[in-house]
Write a protein that holds these residues in place. Structure first.
Motif, PDB file in Angstrom:
ATOM      1  N   GLY A 137       0.830  -1.211   0.000  1.00  0.00           N
ATOM      2  CA  GLY A 137       0.000   0.000   0.000  1.00  0.00           C
ATOM      3  C   GLY A 137       0.862   1.258   0.000  1.00  0.00           C
ATOM      4  O   GLY A 137       0.565   2.237  -0.691  1.00  0.00           O
ATOM      5  N   GLN A 140       2.285   1.761  -3.351  1.00  0.00           N
ATOM      6  CA  GLN A 140       1.279   2.266  -4.274  1.00  0.00           C
ATOM      7  C   GLN A 140       1.040   3.756  -4.064  1.00  0.00           C
ATOM      8  O   GLN A 140       0.888   4.521  -5.010  1.00  0.00           O
ATOM      9  CB  GLN A 140      -0.019   1.475  -4.097  1.00  0.00           C
ATOM     10  CG  GLN A 140      -0.990   1.692  -5.215  1.00  0.00           C
ATOM     11  CD  GLN A 140      -0.404   1.328  -6.561  1.00  0.00           C
ATOM     12  OE1 GLN A 140      -0.094   0.171  -6.831  1.00  0.00           O
ATOM     13  NE2 GLN A 140      -0.206   2.292  -7.427  1.00  0.00           N
ATOM     14  N   GLU A 159      -4.659  -1.166 -12.562  1.00  0.00           N
ATOM     15  CA  GLU A 159      -4.780  -2.082 -11.424  1.00  0.00           C
ATOM     16  C   GLU A 159      -3.879  -1.743 -10.262  1.00  0.00           C
ATOM     17  O   GLU A 159      -3.007  -2.513  -9.873  1.00  0.00           O
ATOM     18  CB  GLU A 159      -4.512  -3.511 -11.882  1.00  0.00           C
ATOM     19  CG  GLU A 159      -5.718  -4.049 -12.607  1.00  0.00           C
ATOM     20  CD  GLU A 159      -5.643  -5.543 -12.837  1.00  0.00           C
ATOM     21  OE1 GLU A 159      -5.369  -6.267 -11.875  1.00  0.00           O
ATOM     22  OE2 GLU A 159      -5.867  -5.962 -13.972  1.00  0.00           O
ATOM     23  N   SER A 161      -4.624  -1.831  -7.336  1.00  0.00           N
ATOM     24  CA  SER A 161      -4.924  -2.662  -6.169  1.00  0.00           C
ATOM     25  C   SER A 161      -4.264  -4.032  -6.240  1.00  0.00           C
ATOM     26  O   SER A 161      -4.385  -4.819  -5.313  1.00  0.00           O
ATOM     27  CB  SER A 161      -6.428  -2.830  -6.048  1.00  0.00           C
ATOM     28  OG  SER A 161      -6.940  -3.412  -7.216  1.00  0.00           O
ATOM     29  N   LEU A 164      -2.738  -5.848  -3.207  1.00  0.00           N
ATOM     30  CA  LEU A 164      -3.004  -5.113  -1.965  1.00  0.00           C
ATOM     31  C   LEU A 164      -4.158  -5.753  -1.193  1.00  0.00           C
ATOM     32  O   LEU A 164      -5.092  -6.298  -1.782  1.00  0.00           O
ATOM     33  CB  LEU A 164      -3.386  -3.657  -2.258  1.00  0.00           C
ATOM     34  CG  LEU A 164      -2.339  -2.774  -2.913  1.00  0.00           C
ATOM     35  CD1 LEU A 164      -2.846  -1.349  -3.003  1.00  0.00           C
ATOM     36  CD2 LEU A 164      -1.034  -2.815  -2.134  1.00  0.00           C
ATOM     37  N   VAL A 169      -7.164  -1.218  -0.278  1.00  0.00           N
ATOM     38  CA  VAL A 169      -7.830  -0.787  -1.513  1.00  0.00           C
ATOM     39  C   VAL A 169      -9.011   0.113  -1.160  1.00  0.00           C
ATOM     40  O   VAL A 169      -9.239   1.151  -1.794  1.00  0.00           O
ATOM     41  CB  VAL A 169      -8.319  -2.008  -2.334  1.00  0.00           C
ATOM     42  CG1 VAL A 169      -8.974  -1.565  -3.631  1.00  0.00           C
ATOM     43  CG2 VAL A 169      -7.157  -2.943  -2.627  1.00  0.00           C
ATOM     44  N   GLN A 170      -9.721  -0.276  -0.108  1.00  0.00           N
ATOM     45  CA  GLN A 170     -10.873   0.532   0.323  1.00  0.00           C
ATOM     46  C   GLN A 170     -10.463   1.932   0.763  1.00  0.00           C
ATOM     47  O   GLN A 170     -11.234   2.862   0.677  1.00  0.00           O
ATOM     48  CB  GLN A 170     -11.577  -0.153   1.495  1.00  0.00           C
ATOM     49  CG  GLN A 170     -12.657  -1.100   1.026  1.00  0.00           C
ATOM     50  CD  GLN A 170     -13.127  -2.013   2.133  1.00  0.00           C
ATOM     51  OE1 GLN A 170     -13.013  -1.676   3.301  1.00  0.00           O
ATOM     52  NE2 GLN A 170     -13.632  -3.169   1.757  1.00  0.00           N
ATOM     53  N   LEU A 173      -8.788   3.795  -3.026  1.00  0.00           N
ATOM     54  CA  LEU A 173      -9.613   4.174  -4.180  1.00  0.00           C
ATOM     55  C   LEU A 173     -10.361   5.495  -3.956  1.00  0.00           C
ATOM     56  O   LEU A 173     -10.386   6.343  -4.847  1.00  0.00           O
ATOM     57  CB  LEU A 173     -10.556   3.042  -4.573  1.00  0.00           C
ATOM     58  CG  LEU A 173      -9.899   1.941  -5.420  1.00  0.00           C
ATOM     59  CD1 LEU A 173     -10.889   0.822  -5.719  1.00  0.00           C
ATOM     60  CD2 LEU A 173      -9.339   2.488  -6.713  1.00  0.00           C
ATOM     61  N   GLU A 191      -9.465  -1.709 -13.064  1.00  0.00           N
ATOM     62  CA  GLU A 191      -9.619  -2.385 -11.776  1.00  0.00           C
ATOM     63  C   GLU A 191     -10.223  -3.768 -11.904  1.00  0.00           C
ATOM     64  O   GLU A 191     -10.982  -4.045 -12.824  1.00  0.00           O
ATOM     65  CB  GLU A 191     -10.536  -1.559 -10.858  1.00  0.00           C
ATOM     66  CG  GLU A 191      -9.816  -0.695  -9.868  1.00  0.00           C
ATOM     67  CD  GLU A 191      -8.846  -1.465  -8.987  1.00  0.00           C
ATOM     68  OE1 GLU A 191      -9.115  -2.623  -8.639  1.00  0.00           O
ATOM     69  OE2 GLU A 191      -7.782  -0.903  -8.662  1.00  0.00           O
ATOM     70  N   HIS A 193     -11.504  -4.890  -8.820  1.00  0.00           N
ATOM     71  CA  HIS A 193     -12.507  -4.739  -7.764  1.00  0.00           C
ATOM     72  C   HIS A 193     -13.692  -3.957  -8.330  1.00  0.00           C
ATOM     73  O   HIS A 193     -13.714  -2.728  -8.301  1.00  0.00           O
ATOM     74  CB  HIS A 193     -11.933  -3.976  -6.569  1.00  0.00           C
ATOM     75  CG  HIS A 193     -10.912  -4.750  -5.802  1.00  0.00           C
ATOM     76  ND1 HIS A 193      -9.623  -4.895  -6.227  1.00  0.00           N
ATOM     77  CD2 HIS A 193     -11.004  -5.438  -4.645  1.00  0.00           C
ATOM     78  CE1 HIS A 193      -8.955  -5.630  -5.362  1.00  0.00           C
ATOM     79  NE2 HIS A 193      -9.770  -5.978  -4.396  1.00  0.00           N
TER      80      HIS A 193
END
Ligand code: ATP
Length: 236
Positions: A137, A140, A159, A161, A164, A169-170, A173, A191, A193
């Motif tokens: 994370g 990223q 991508e 995520s 991760l 990711v939550q 994003l 993505e 997700h």
């Protein structure tokens, strides 16, 4: 309507004369987030590469910041502010976070650097750390922060995520949506997700086998989950 940052018309592109994506059209306005969704091999990465001229078009057109994208000059496009953030993050494990900032901030002043760090405050405490010792994370965050230093107008994020934890990711994003809205950056978000991506996007496009199988306003797509899943997982 402001002039779109990016206008893609009937883009068809692929490898060895075999299209990996066909007839993709989209427009991206300042501050808008478009989610490009689809299973593995659907053609998402190829679409991004073609939009920045790294994969030549077989037909169709791409216009970015008012000029046709020239396959011979992707670096020029990057300099004008259309940036592709690849899914391998483009970081060097042996270098520190500070080193990455130095390398990336040739064109950024101290105020810009501070503004970017305000967006990802966790990076301030990691400046001396080698990137190989940072979490996925954190890496990223650094990747996005590096891209932001150059004040991009369009970000294409492949991508982010990947690898991760869902919790990270939550968190990440929504920060992409915020930076798009606050800085007027147009974002194409590739993505896996689906729901999370649609929850931060304005519009969604679902690709399968290189074709657009469903598209629309993100909130409409979220309300039609069955159709989205059928498009995403459907064989054809
Ligand atoms: P993923 O989520 O797995 O990255 P994707 O939706 O991004 O998938 P692409 O990577 O664009 O899909 O791949 C689309 C198709 O193009 C696939 O069939 C893939 O095998 C093919 N392809 C991708 N890169 C190349 C390449 N360099 N040479 C030949 N074929 C390729």
């Amino acid at each position: 309507m402001p002039e779109p940052l990016l206008r893609v018309e009937a883009l068809t592109a692929g490898y060895n004369r075999v299209p990996a994506v066909r007839d993709l059209s989209l427009e991206l306005a300042p501050g808008e987030v478009v989610a490009l969704l689809g299973p593995n091999g659907a053609g998402k990465t190829t679409s991004l590469l073609a939009m920045v001229g790294l994969v030549p078009l077989m037909s169709g057109s791409v216009n970015a910041l008012g000029a046709a994208v020239d396959a011979r000059r992707p670096h020029k496009l990057a300099r004008r502010g259309v940036l592709l953030v690849p899914d391998d993050r483009g970081v060097f494990y042996g270098l520190s976070v500070r080193d990455h900032f130095r390398l990336a901030s040739r064109r950024a002043d101290a105020a810009r650097e501070a503004a970017v760090l305000d967006r990802f405050p966790a990076l301030r405490g990691l400046m001396g750390r080698k990137v190989g010792l940072c979490s996925g994370g954190e890496q990223q965050m650094l990747t996005i922060a590096k891209a932001l230093l150059g004040r991009p107008k369009v970000l294409m994020i492949d991508e982010m995520s990947l690898g991760l934890a869902p919790k990270i990711v939550q968190e990440m994003l929504p920060s992409i949506r915020d930076l798009a809205k606050e800085e007027g950056i147009g974002v194409v978000l590739v993505e896996q997700h689906i729901e999370l991506a649609l929850s931060v996007a304005d519009r969604g496009i679902i690709l399968n086998h290189g074709r657009v199988v469903l598209e629309g306003a993100a909130r409409d797509l979220l309300a039609r989950r069955d159709q989205v899943e059928a498009a995403y997982f459907g064989a054809e």
